[in-house]
Scaffold this motif. Sequence first.
Motif, PDB file in Angstrom:
ATOM      1  N   ALA A  21       0.863  -0.943   0.132  1.00  0.00           N
ATOM      2  CA  ALA A  21      -0.318   0.057   0.287  1.00  0.00           C
ATOM      3  C   ALA A  21       1.137   1.703  -0.044  1.00  0.00           C
ATOM      4  O   ALA A  21       0.904   2.198  -0.537  1.00  0.00           O
ATOM      5  CB  ALA A  21      -0.864  -0.347   1.046  1.00  0.00           C
ATOM      6  N   LEU A  22       1.873   1.194   0.710  1.00  0.00           N
ATOM      7  CA  LEU A  22       2.679   2.634   0.290  1.00  0.00           C
ATOM      8  C   LEU A  22       4.210   2.571  -0.616  1.00  0.00           C
ATOM      9  O   LEU A  22       3.882   3.715  -1.109  1.00  0.00           O
ATOM     10  CB  LEU A  22       3.746   2.083   2.331  1.00  0.00           C
ATOM     11  N   THR A  23       3.957   1.617  -0.995  1.00  0.00           N
ATOM     12  CA  THR A  23       4.151   1.137  -2.276  1.00  0.00           C
ATOM     13  C   THR A  23       3.034   2.195  -2.923  1.00  0.00           C
ATOM     14  O   THR A  23       3.871   3.447  -3.998  1.00  0.00           O
ATOM     15  CB  THR A  23       4.794   0.150  -3.196  1.00  0.00           C
ATOM     16  N   LEU A  24       2.468   1.385  -3.454  1.00  0.00           N
ATOM     17  CA  LEU A  24       1.207   2.432  -4.057  1.00  0.00           C
ATOM     18  C   LEU A  24       1.312   3.891  -3.752  1.00  0.00           C
ATOM     19  O   LEU A  24       0.992   4.929  -5.329  1.00  0.00           O
ATOM     20  CB  LEU A  24       0.384   0.959  -4.755  1.00  0.00           C
ATOM     21  N   GLY A  25       0.962   4.126  -2.889  1.00  0.00           N
ATOM     22  CA  GLY A  25       0.406   5.278  -2.031  1.00  0.00           C
ATOM     23  C   GLY A  25       1.210   6.397  -2.601  1.00  0.00           C
ATOM     24  O   GLY A  25       1.641   7.415  -3.540  1.00  0.00           O
ATOM     25  N   LEU A  26       2.962   5.895  -2.278  1.00  0.00           N
ATOM     26  CA  LEU A  26       4.130   6.808  -2.892  1.00  0.00           C
ATOM     27  C   LEU A  26       3.760   7.229  -4.039  1.00  0.00           C
ATOM     28  O   LEU A  26       4.688   8.374  -4.739  1.00  0.00           O
ATOM     29  CB  LEU A  26       5.640   5.941  -2.311  1.00  0.00           C
ATOM     30  N   LEU A  27       3.868   5.929  -4.593  1.00  0.00           N
ATOM     31  CA  LEU A  27       4.047   6.252  -6.567  1.00  0.00           C
ATOM     32  C   LEU A  27       3.232   7.346  -7.097  1.00  0.00           C
ATOM     33  O   LEU A  27       3.147   7.779  -7.627  1.00  0.00           O
ATOM     34  CB  LEU A  27       3.987   5.234  -7.554  1.00  0.00           C
ATOM     35  N   LEU A  28       1.395   6.643  -6.322  1.00  0.00           N
ATOM     36  CA  LEU A  28       0.563   7.658  -7.130  1.00  0.00           C
ATOM     37  C   LEU A  28       1.128   9.128  -6.616  1.00  0.00           C
ATOM     38  O   LEU A  28       0.281  10.155  -6.814  1.00  0.00           O
ATOM     39  CB  LEU A  28      -0.748   7.231  -6.850  1.00  0.00           C
ATOM     40  N   PHE A  29       1.545   9.195  -5.486  1.00  0.00           N
ATOM     41  CA  PHE A  29       1.789  10.568  -4.805  1.00  0.00           C
ATOM     42  C   PHE A  29       2.663  11.367  -5.844  1.00  0.00           C
ATOM     43  O   PHE A  29       2.755  12.628  -6.222  1.00  0.00           O
ATOM     44  CB  PHE A  29       1.889  11.346  -3.300  1.00  0.00           C
ATOM     45  N   VAL A  30       3.998  10.831  -5.717  1.00  0.00           N
ATOM     46  CA  VAL A  30       4.879  11.155  -6.400  1.00  0.00           C
ATOM     47  C   VAL A  30       4.593  11.587  -7.832  1.00  0.00           C
ATOM     48  O   VAL A  30       4.533  13.042  -8.239  1.00  0.00           O
ATOM     49  CB  VAL A  30       5.774  10.067  -6.597  1.00  0.00           C
ATOM     50  N   ILE A  31       3.232  10.949  -8.773  1.00  0.00           N
ATOM     51  CA  ILE A  31       3.279  11.598 -10.475  1.00  0.00           C
ATOM     52  C   ILE A  31       2.309  12.332  -9.344  1.00  0.00           C
ATOM     53  O   ILE A  31       2.559  13.814 -10.491  1.00  0.00           O
ATOM     54  CB  ILE A  31       2.475   9.745 -10.562  1.00  0.00           C
ATOM     55  N   GLY A  32       1.420  12.378  -9.057  1.00  0.00           N
ATOM     56  CA  GLY A  32       0.477  14.144  -8.725  1.00  0.00           C
ATOM     57  C   GLY A  32       1.372  15.043  -8.658  1.00  0.00           C
ATOM     58  O   GLY A  32       0.685  16.000  -8.478  1.00  0.00           O
ATOM     59  N   PHE A  33       1.974  15.310  -8.025  1.00  0.00           N
ATOM     60  CA  PHE A  33       3.242  16.082  -6.864  1.00  0.00           C
ATOM     61  C   PHE A  33       3.989  16.685  -7.668  1.00  0.00           C
ATOM     62  O   PHE A  33       4.140  17.952  -7.929  1.00  0.00           O
ATOM     63  CB  PHE A  33       3.840  15.552  -5.854  1.00  0.00           C
ATOM     64  N   SER A  34       4.118  16.237  -9.168  1.00  0.00           N
ATOM     65  CA  SER A  34       5.240  16.530  -9.671  1.00  0.00           C
ATOM     66  C   SER A  34       4.233  16.976 -10.996  1.00  0.00           C
ATOM     67  O   SER A  34       4.787  17.854 -12.060  1.00  0.00           O
ATOM     68  CB  SER A  34       5.810  15.497 -10.597  1.00  0.00           C
TER      69      SER A  34
END
Length: 169
Positions: A21-34
């Motif tokens: 869940a943290l791997t997926l969450g971090l991946l989604l957040f990095v894409i949205g953040f950038s």
Amino acid sequence: MPTTIVIQPSSSKWINIAFGALTLGLLLFVIGFSTNYWAVRNPNHLGLWQSHMCYRYGCRDFSNVSSNNADWFKACQALETLGLIALLLAFIILFLYMFVESCRGRNALMAIMMCTFAGVAFVIIGIIIFNTKKGYQMYNIGWSMGLAIAGAIFSFIAGIMVVMGYLGK
């Protein structure tokens, strides 16, 4: 005789779910953040770091770092950056917890929990500030913000799974 190091993941199902869940969450957040589709009103779109605006005389891209001096916008950038740092730190500690035997302690789980929940709180507060500004109420929420929100949700789920693993240890 040489010794071999066997890397064996943690056997706790809660920690394994938290890692996914943290791997997926971090991946989604990095894409949205950038990406720069936090707020959209065709053909304009605005992100944390760059925007695309069209006027009568044409369209242009510009950096939000140097051109947007609003304090609330800087606060959003800062909160989202702090959220990213906290979530990355939680991911690194969780990775070490799972794959390095000497890092498997209750203190590591407590650090993962604190970093995860702090990161989610920073992200959510930044999103709330961004969405409450009157100048952008005529805009729609863009897919970048949607990914950041989804990333925060998955990261929160990961934090809950780490709590479950902590209570089960």
